[in-house]
Scaffold this motif. Sequence first.
Motif, short mmCIF file in Angstrom:
data_model
loop_
_atom_site.label_atom_id
_atom_site.label_comp_id
_atom_site.label_asym_id
_atom_site.label_seq_id
_atom_site.Cartn_x
_atom_site.Cartn_y
_atom_site.Cartn_z
N PRO A 79 0.81 -1.24 0.00
CA PRO A 79 0.00 0.00 0.00
C PRO A 79 0.84 1.28 0.00
O PRO A 79 0.39 2.31 -0.52
N VAL A 80 2.04 1.22 0.58
CA VAL A 80 2.89 2.43 0.59
C VAL A 80 3.38 2.72 -0.82
O VAL A 80 3.30 3.87 -1.30
N GLU A 140 2.00 1.75 -3.52
CA GLU A 140 0.80 2.16 -4.26
C GLU A 140 0.51 3.66 -4.03
O GLU A 140 0.20 4.38 -4.98
N LEU A 141 0.64 4.09 -2.80
CA LEU A 141 0.44 5.51 -2.48
C LEU A 141 1.44 6.38 -3.24
O LEU A 141 1.09 7.39 -3.86
N SER A 143 0.68 6.81 -6.82
CA SER A 143 -0.57 7.49 -7.17
C SER A 143 -0.43 9.01 -7.06
O SER A 143 -1.41 9.75 -7.16
N HIS A 144 0.81 9.48 -6.88
CA HIS A 144 1.00 10.93 -6.76
C HIS A 144 0.64 11.70 -8.04
O HIS A 144 0.98 11.30 -9.13
N ILE A 187 4.46 12.97 1.31
CA ILE A 187 3.95 11.60 1.42
C ILE A 187 3.05 11.44 2.65
O ILE A 187 2.00 10.80 2.57
N GLU A 218 -0.24 12.95 1.71
CA GLU A 218 -1.02 12.12 0.80
C GLU A 218 -1.56 10.88 1.52
O GLU A 218 -2.64 10.39 1.20
N SER A 219 -0.81 10.40 2.51
CA SER A 219 -1.28 9.22 3.27
C SER A 219 -2.51 9.57 4.11
O SER A 219 -3.24 8.69 4.54
N VAL A 222 1.60 4.81 7.41
CA VAL A 222 2.62 5.45 6.55
C VAL A 222 3.44 6.44 7.36
O VAL A 222 4.68 6.46 7.30
#
Lengths: 243, 243
Positions: A3-4, A6-7, A10-11, A121, A124-125, B4
Amino acid sequence: MNPVIELLKSHRSIRKFTDRKISHELLLELIQAGQSAATSSHVQAYSVIHVTTPAKREKIAELAGGQDYIATCSDFLVFCADMKRPTEASERTGANVVRGMTEQLLVASVDTALMAQNVAIAAESEGLGICYIGGIRNNPQAVSDLLQLPEHVYPVFGMCLGYPAHEPDIKPRLPVEAILKEDHYSDDREQVEVFDDTMHSYYQQRSSGKKDANWSRNLTPLFDTKLRPHMRDFLVERGFEMK
Amino acid sequence: MNPVIELLKSHRSIRKFTDRKISHELLLELIQAGQSAATSSHVQAYSVIHVTTPAKREKIAELAGGQDYIATCSDFLVFCADMKRPTEASERTGANVVRGMTEQLLVASVDTALMAQNVAIAAESEGLGICYIGGIRNNPQAVSDLLQLPEHVYPVFGMCLGYPAHEPDIKPRLPVEAILKEDHYSDDREQVEVFDDTMHSYYQQRSSGKKDANWSRNLTPLFDTKLRPHMRDFLVERGFEMK
């Protein structure tokens, strides 16, 4: 893909925000996550100005070339390379201090960027959107005056933060084969050509066939004139003399 | 705190690694996660050299001041600011190209750092440990020769990656109140004093009372002589003339 990752993948830059405000507790959490990034010799050569006065934000939006979202996002931060704090701390211990080395400019700029990317980051998380604002270097002296930045501090970039009100497409990147080179530098012209095609299709699709652009051609304004020719004198004036 | 942010806050440099190797698939995934970071005007001004020849890694370990883990970690990467790719791509479209601006050095260095920090976080999210190696700037010309870096490319820092074989303490950071300033730059001498006490206790505890150091005093070697005085000439020689 975890998931990290993926995050991270997705920026996209967010330039439209809802009215929802970021809480001060969350903002502090983001900055502290930023501070956890690696720092050269533990020097932590950065400061972040949280610009809260609306008039200042409007002025910066104008100075950055009319980027309204600087004024309308929930929170606007200016990330500064800060050699004032560590050099003065060192001086207070009685040490002799040399300033203005090129290496110090690099250390402070890189420290600031690593820290800011952690903030991005972390934001965004939490479902926030961000946009880096390099445009503050259009008028860095005016921005410095507005934020009362002292000598040995310079504004590297800004960052808009807020809850996203749009979901732009993710912009393609160069093929990984162009970026990652095995054991020595190697030519990547072929991958650039592939990427030009990728970007051409991307622009065509988004403009219903009207935008006839690619990566290489889009770079023209970056290189065909002297880009931000004031930067050298500005940095010297700030005490970053590049000795 | 979300997972995160927890990951970001758990960063520490890793310098001891197990024998386990990172798969090539995972390495590509990390670099691609890196490429997803924001990039100034989409320029993507970076290349990453994956140094695979053992002799080269041993040489770089020596050039960086005897940092053995450069040779012993699973993978060693050199992150380079790369203005060759975009300027040549622009030139091939027939555009006139100006090189050597100070602003271009900043853009490429910041782009490289944002990208690398994403690689670091992606790596840590997969249970890897990392260590930035600024020491490659001790002998940047020798490192550039070894990696056959062309003009308009310079090595900003290295990064060791691998599966951690130790779990060092997390090093404290300056109080967030020193870093985050409201609306304008403000003095942070008081917070520096608090932090000096924090670091003094930290060193005392780790050394059973033997290490009498604090943050301000530790900065002496960074500032009491000309830090990496070759950097200016090296960058000019590389084509980063800081005009």
